[in-house]
Design a protein around this motif. Structure first.
Motif, mmCIF file in Angstrom:
data_model
loop_
_atom_site.group_PDB
_atom_site.id
_atom_site.type_symbol
_atom_site.label_atom_id
_atom_site.label_comp_id
_atom_site.label_asym_id
_atom_site.label_seq_id
_atom_site.Cartn_x
_atom_site.Cartn_y
_atom_site.Cartn_z
ATOM 1 N N GLY A 89 44.743 36.858 57.459
ATOM 2 C CA GLY A 89 44.872 35.427 57.198
ATOM 3 C C GLY A 89 44.101 34.984 55.973
ATOM 4 O O GLY A 89 44.571 34.154 55.195
ATOM 5 N N GLY A 90 42.920 35.570 55.775
ATOM 6 C CA GLY A 90 42.075 35.154 54.662
ATOM 7 C C GLY A 90 42.497 35.716 53.317
ATOM 8 O O GLY A 90 42.334 35.060 52.283
ATOM 9 N N LEU A 91 43.040 36.934 53.306
ATOM 10 C CA LEU A 91 43.320 37.600 52.033
ATOM 11 C C LEU A 91 44.793 37.589 51.628
ATOM 12 O O LEU A 91 45.115 37.932 50.492
ATOM 13 C CB LEU A 91 42.830 39.055 52.085
ATOM 14 C CG LEU A 91 41.310 39.216 52.163
ATOM 15 C CD1 LEU A 91 40.925 40.699 52.159
ATOM 16 C CD2 LEU A 91 40.627 38.500 51.016
ATOM 17 N N LEU A 92 45.686 37.197 52.537
ATOM 18 C CA LEU A 92 47.095 37.160 52.165
ATOM 19 C C LEU A 92 47.351 36.251 50.956
ATOM 20 O O LEU A 92 48.175 36.609 50.092
ATOM 21 C CB LEU A 92 47.949 36.725 53.352
ATOM 22 C CG LEU A 92 49.472 36.774 53.147
ATOM 23 C CD1 LEU A 92 49.934 38.172 52.758
ATOM 24 C CD2 LEU A 92 50.196 36.301 54.411
ATOM 25 N N GLY A 124 43.861 47.010 50.596
ATOM 26 C CA GLY A 124 44.668 47.170 51.802
ATOM 27 C C GLY A 124 43.820 47.181 53.058
ATOM 28 O O GLY A 124 44.172 46.556 54.072
ATOM 29 N N GLN A 125 42.688 47.873 53.007
ATOM 30 C CA GLN A 125 41.786 47.906 54.159
ATOM 31 C C GLN A 125 41.210 46.513 54.435
ATOM 32 O O GLN A 125 41.088 46.100 55.596
ATOM 33 C CB GLN A 125 40.642 48.896 53.893
ATOM 34 C CG GLN A 125 41.066 50.341 53.837
ATOM 35 C CD GLN A 125 41.386 50.913 55.217
ATOM 36 O OE1 GLN A 125 41.200 50.257 56.241
ATOM 37 N NE2 GLN A 125 41.876 52.144 55.247
ATOM 38 N N ALA A 126 40.856 45.807 53.367
ATOM 39 C CA ALA A 126 40.313 44.458 53.549
ATOM 40 C C ALA A 126 41.375 43.522 54.120
ATOM 41 O O ALA A 126 41.087 42.683 54.988
ATOM 42 C CB ALA A 126 39.786 43.924 52.217
ATOM 43 N N LEU A 127 42.629 43.644 53.641
ATOM 44 C CA LEU A 127 43.716 42.811 54.163
ATOM 45 C C LEU A 127 43.991 43.132 55.623
ATOM 46 O O LEU A 127 44.289 42.240 56.421
ATOM 47 C CB LEU A 127 44.975 43.045 53.326
ATOM 48 C CG LEU A 127 46.213 42.212 53.684
ATOM 49 C CD1 LEU A 127 45.940 40.723 53.526
ATOM 50 C CD2 LEU A 127 47.394 42.636 52.810
#
Length: 328
Positions: A127-130, A119-122
Motif C-alpha cells: 500500500g505504501g510503495l505502490l 520488490g522486497q520492499a513492495l
C-alpha cells in the motif's frame, strides 16, 4: 506448455485492444537485452540516453527492478486492456490494485529469481510503495515511449484491425492458429507451446488480447485467478516500425503528383495517423491532412477509424505507382 480452456462465453468474449502500459513496461526488456531486440536499436539508443539522466533514473528504478529479463512480470503491472484505453486510465487501474493482489502477483514472479531491493520492499508494504511504482511507469512513458507512441500505436492499431477481421471471418479456431505459430486450437481450448506449464480455465471471463512491439518470441499470458485473463502477442510487421522510407532523389512520382504527396505515399505501406505522418515528414498536420484528402479522393489511400484515430494506408493503385517509380 500451457492450456487455456474456453466455454461458449469465453469464445464470444475474445477482444482485441492496444495497451500503452504494456509497451511501457515491456520496453525495459529491450533495454536490458538489446541483442535480442535488434529491430528496436534506434529506439534503444535514444532510451538509454534518457535513462542515464539522473532525474529519470532515480524515479524509474522501481520499474527497472520489476521488469526483469527472462522473468515473469507481476500481472497487476500489465492489466488487461479494453479498446481505446488511455495510459492515464491504466495507471489508475494499477494504482487501485488491492495490496493482497500485489503480494500474490509479486510472489508469482519469483520461481526463477528472487525479487530485488524494491520488490522486497513492495512485498512488505504494498500500500505504501505502490505509488512509487505507478510514478515510475508514468515517468518512463512520458520520457521514453510518448515521443514515439504515434508510430507504435499506428502499427498496433493496424494489427488490431487485421486480427479483428480474421476473427470475424474465420472464427476462433483459425484465428488463434494464425495469431502465432506457438498456438493450436483443440476445439475447446488453446494450447500454447511455451515453458509456463499453465492449465487455466477462463470460466466465462473471456480473453483480452493485446499486440505488442516488445515481445517477438511467444505469447505472454496474464493468468492468475484474481486478474482478468489476457495475452500479449507479437505485432505483425514490427520490422517496419523504425523504418524511414523516403522517396529516392529525383523521384519521378513526385514530379507527377507533387513532392509532398509522394513523400506520404512512400510512407504509407504501413498504416499511420495524420499525427504520425506529420512527425515523420516534418510537415504540419494541416498540410498532411490536405495531401491525404487529395490522395483519398484520387483512390490512392484508404482510411479507417480506430477509436479516436483515423488510419491511412496505400491502396493497390498506389502500390502500382510506387513500384513503377522505384523501377520495380
Amino acid at each position: 506448455m500451457s492450456e487455456l480452456r474456453f466455454n461458449v462465453a469465453d469464445v464470444a468474449g475474445v477482444r482485441l485492444a492496444v495497451s500503452p502500459v504494456n509497451e511501457t513496461v515491456m520496453s525495459m526488456w529491450a533495454l536490458a537485452s538489446p541483442i535480442h531486440y535488434a529491430v528496436h536499436l534506434p529506439w534503444i539508443d535514444r532510451a538509454r540516453v534518457t535513462l542515464r539522466r539522473p532525474e529519470v533514473a532515480s524515479r524509474v528504478r522501481p520499474l527497472v527492478e520489476l521488469a526483469r529479463p527472462r522473468c515473469w512480470l507481476p500481472d497487476f503491472l500489465t492489466p488487461a486492456a479494453r479498446p481505446n484505453v488511455e495510459m492515464a486510465e491504466q495507471l489508475e487501474q494499477i494504482a487501485a490494485t488491492p495490496p493482497a493482489v500485489v503480494v500474490q502477483d509479486l510472489l508469482a514472479t519469483t520461481p526463477r529469481r528472487p525479487l530485488g531491493t524494491f520488490g522486497q520492499a513492495l512485498l512488505a508494504d504494498p500500500g505504501g510503495l505502490l505509488p512509487q511504482l505507478v510514478d515510475a511507469v508514468r515517468v518512463w512513458y512520458d520520457e521514453a515511449i510518448a515521443p514515439d507512441w504515434p508510430r507504435m500505436q499506428a502499427l498496433l492499431d493496424a494489427d488490431v484491425t487485421y486480427r479483428a477481421a480474421q476473427l470475424a471471418e474465420n472464427g476462433a479456431g483459425r484465428f488463434f492458429e494464425q495469431l502465432h505459430p506457438s498456438l493450436r486450437w483443440l476445439g475447446d481450448r488453446v494450447v500454447s507451446d511455451d515453458p509456463f506449464e499453465r492449465d487455466f480455465d477462463l470460466r466465462g471471463r473471456g480473453l483480452a488480447l493485446n499486440p505488442t512491439v516488445f515481445s517477438g518470441r511467444r505469447v505472454l499470458w496474464n493468468l492468475l485467478e484474481d486478474s482478468l485473463p489476457a495475452g500479449a502477442y507479437p505485432v505483425r510487421a514490427v520490422g517496419t516500425l523504425w523504418e524511414v522510407t523516403a522517396p529516392p532523389p529525383g523521384d519521378p512520382l513526385g514530379r507527377v503528383i507533387g513532392p509532398g504527396r509522394a513523400v506520404l505515399l512512400h510512407r504509407l505501406d504501413t498504416a499511420a495517423t495524420t499525427t504520425d505522418l506529420a512527425r515523420l515528414t516534418g510537415m504540419s498536420a494541416g498540410n498532411v491532412s490536405q495531401h491525404l484528402a487529395a490522395l483519398h479522393a484520387a483512390g490512392l489511400v484508404n482510411r479507417s477509424r480506430q477509436g479516436r484515430h483515423v488510419l491511412y494506408r496505400n491502396t493497390e493503385a498506389a502500390a502500382v505507382l510506387l513500384r513503377a517509380s522505384r523501377g520495380g
